[in-house]
Motif scaffolding. Structure first.
Motif, PDB file in Angstrom:
ATOM      1  N   SER A 111      -1.633  67.367  15.947  1.00 17.81           N
ATOM      2  CA  SER A 111      -3.144  67.651  15.595  1.00 17.81           C
ATOM      3  C   SER A 111      -2.850  69.197  15.431  1.00 17.81           C
TER       4      SER A 111
ATOM      5  N   ALA B  84       2.966  60.187  14.877  1.00 14.36           N
ATOM      6  CA  ALA B  84       1.867  60.581  13.695  1.00 14.36           C
ATOM      7  C   ALA B  84       1.817  62.008  13.670  1.00 14.36           C
ATOM      8  N   ALA B  85       1.033  62.559  13.143  1.00 17.27           N
ATOM      9  CA  ALA B  85       0.996  63.849  12.567  1.00 17.27           C
ATOM     10  C   ALA B  85       0.757  64.592  13.461  1.00 17.27           C
TER      11      ALA B  85
END
Length: 314
Positions: A93, A90-91
């Motif tokens: 944060s 996932a990207a």
């Protein structure tokens, strides 16, 4: 390596290609590592280029029919992915701190520390063995742990999973040991202090043997690096655990003889077979070892480039 207040933990899932993907928690955040091969073998570490992961950067190597067997036969491969580059990542944060190159290097070092079994791991394992000895005595789990400490994987289990004769004999000997006595010895070992500074002051002649599969291989290299090279030497024995004297005793003979020759000790010459024959040659001209026997292939060992023949200062 940067200071770390966090412990290193790991979760792993078995995936194809004969390895497993691990998530290692480091002081700089989690990092994905694909471990491929036998972890008792030397480490070969990869790190992919920008925007790539181990699969997109090294799949040619992984599936190459010539290179892959060669590498996996000799090494355990650790494919380390950069943060956020692992499969399905996932990207990252926006609140996460931006890592610099030094931080990425620290992550790699912490990953290697985890799979190199640092000293705290030995301490923890010994604590587990101590508790088992206290509650259950010399049970099978304790014996298995000690045998793993003594012998290489090849001796502990053959192609059919059977133990070798030497391991079976050692297992029977462990049955004869008093659990309380083993506890006291192991507790003393577990409470030892750092001997690094004392090693620099050691004056006695020392010859260190270590098996390349020994859990204390790194410690032996560290000890040798701190000792006086004029009176010490290190011999690495291939395909061997900690108990070199039992697993490969013949690999010790030539290094011992050459080490002692460096201090003026020689093999006793054979007795003369006939009267009136020439007396034995003096030690300075004594030579009883064929040069071809000194190759690493015949010895089954690796001699470190450390002098063993030195001039003794009076």
């Amino acid at each position: 390596m940067g200071d770390s207040s966090d412990s290193v933990s790991i979760d792993d899932d078995v995936i194809p290609l004969g390895g497993k993907e691990c998530l290692v928690e480091t002081s700089k955040g989690s990092i994905s590592v694909f471990v491929c091969g036998d972890q008792e073998k030397p480490a070969l570490v990869t790190y992919p280029d920008v925007a790539l992961n181990y699969m997109s950067c090294f799949q040619g190597l992984l599936f190459c029919p010539d290179a892959s067997p060669l590498l996996l036969h000799n090494f355990c491969i650790y494919h380390i992915d950069a943060p956020g580059h692992e499969l399905g990542a996932a990207a990252i944060s926006s609140d996460a701190p931006l890592l610099c190159v030094d931080d990425l290097a620290d992550q790699v070092a912490e990953v290697l520390d985890f799979f190199r079994e640092p000293s705290w791991t030995e301490w923890l394992c010994n604590k587990v063995i101590l508790n088992l000895l206290y509650f259950y005595g010399m049970c099978d789990m304790v014996k298995d742990s000690l045998l793993q400490r003594y012998f290489s994987k090849e001796v502990r289990s053959d192609l059919y999973g059977a133990e070798s004769d030497i391991v079976q004999a050692c297992r029977r000997l462990l049955d004869e040991r008093q659990s309380s006595n083993v506890m006291h010895f192991l507790q003393a070992i577990n409470e030892r202090h750092d001997l690094t500074e004392d090693l620099k002051k050691l004056q006695c002649k020392s010859l260190i043997f270590v098996g390349e599969s020994s859990p204390f291989y790194a410690e032996a290299l560290h000890m040798s690096s701190k000792m006086d090279r004029r009176s010490s030497s290190l011999v690495e024995v291939q395909a061997c655990g900690s108990l070199v004297t039992e697993e490969h005793p013949y690999a010790m003979l030539i290094p011992i003889e050459f080490f002692l020759m460096g201090f003026g000790y020689y093999r006793q010459p054979p007795p003369s077979s006939s009267r009136g024959s020439n007396p034995a040659r003096p030690p300075s001209s004594h030579s009883c070892i064929a040069p071809e026997l000194l190759s690493p292939e015949n010895l089954g060992i690796k001699l470190k480039p450390i002098k063993t023949r030195v001039a003794i200062e009076v």
